[in-house]
Write a protein that holds these residues in place. Structure first.
Motif, PDB file in Angstrom:
ATOM      1  N   PRO A   1       0.872  -1.101   0.001  1.00  0.00           N
ATOM      2  CA  PRO A   1      -0.093   0.182   0.119  1.00  0.00           C
ATOM      3  C   PRO A   1       0.674   1.165   0.043  1.00  0.00           C
ATOM      4  CG  PRO A   1      -1.032  -1.566   1.773  1.00  0.00           C
ATOM      5  CD  PRO A   1       0.344  -2.085   1.084  1.00  0.00           C
ATOM      6  N   GLY A   2       0.385   2.282  -0.891  1.00  0.00           N
ATOM      7  CA  GLY A   2       1.196   3.271  -1.085  1.00  0.00           C
ATOM      8  C   GLY A   2       2.496   3.394  -1.685  1.00  0.00           C
ATOM      9  N   LYS A   3       3.081   1.995  -2.193  1.00  0.00           N
ATOM     10  CA  LYS A   3       4.237   2.162  -2.731  1.00  0.00           C
ATOM     11  C   LYS A   3       4.172   1.676  -4.306  1.00  0.00           C
ATOM     12  CE  LYS A   3       7.560   0.206  -0.534  1.00  0.00           C
ATOM     13  NZ  LYS A   3       8.296  -0.960   0.215  1.00  0.00           N
TER      14      LYS A   3
ATOM     15  N   THR B   1       5.718  -8.113   2.987  1.00  0.00           N
ATOM     16  CA  THR B   1       4.349  -7.955   2.983  1.00  0.00           C
ATOM     17  C   THR B   1       3.818  -7.249   1.791  1.00  0.00           C
ATOM     18  OG1 THR B   1       4.156  -8.005   5.288  1.00  0.00           O
ATOM     19  CG2 THR B   1       2.225  -7.198   4.253  1.00  0.00           C
ATOM     20  N   ALA B   2       3.011  -7.643   1.000  1.00  0.00           N
ATOM     21  CA  ALA B   2       2.577  -6.946  -0.231  1.00  0.00           C
ATOM     22  C   ALA B   2       1.420  -7.844  -0.881  1.00  0.00           C
ATOM     23  CB  ALA B   2       3.635  -6.774  -1.142  1.00  0.00           C
ATOM     24  N   VAL B   3       0.879  -7.417  -1.827  1.00  0.00           N
ATOM     25  CA  VAL B   3       0.013  -8.090  -2.959  1.00  0.00           C
ATOM     26  C   VAL B   3       0.985  -8.501  -3.927  1.00  0.00           C
ATOM     27  CG1 VAL B   3      -2.064  -8.015  -4.478  1.00  0.00           C
ATOM     28  CG2 VAL B   3      -2.191  -6.966  -2.374  1.00  0.00           C
TER      29      VAL B   3
END
Length: 126
Positions: A41-43, A91-93
């Motif tokens: 998120p946000g990256k 942590t990420a999609v």
């Protein structure tokens, strides 16, 4: 329908492992350059691992090299991303993606891809 479907994500403690799968339908994955990407998120989206066109050699971002392994199963029309020694910053999609045109060497980490999966969430806690 041309489609990529990721699976295998989940919640894991730091130091744990996950194996992500990317199943292709509507086309033969073996003829495509395949990459794994992630986005927190946000990256911005980050290239994690890929296979260079024609030589099939694996390439990895510096942040995951030595911990992640890309592989494929032609019979299953599936590519995998084995993730070991996971860290909270992983942590990420995670997405898999393909492009039919030739992409050579480590350029597969930054090339423009044509087809994307829906993504699978990986959460590493600590």
């Amino acid at each position: 329908q041309v489609q990529l479907v990721e699976s295998g994500g989940g919640l894991v403690q730091a130091g744990g492992s996950l194996r992500l799968s990317c199943a292709a339908s509507g086309f033969t994955l073996n003829y495509y350059t395949v990459g794994w990407f992630r986005q927190a998120p946000g990256k911005e989206r980050e290239g994690v691992s890929c296979r260079g066109y024609s030589d099939g050699r694996p390439y990895y971002s510096a942040s995951v090299k030595g911990r992640f392994t890309i592989s494929g199963d032609n019979a299953a029309n599936t590519v995998y991303l084995q993730m070991d020694n996971l860290k909270p910053e992983d942590t990420a999609v995670y997405y898999c993606a393909t492009v039919y045109s030739g992409v050579y060497g480590s350029a597969c980490l930054t090339a423009k891809y044509e087809t994307w999966g829906q993504g699978t969430q990986v959460t590493v806690s600590s």
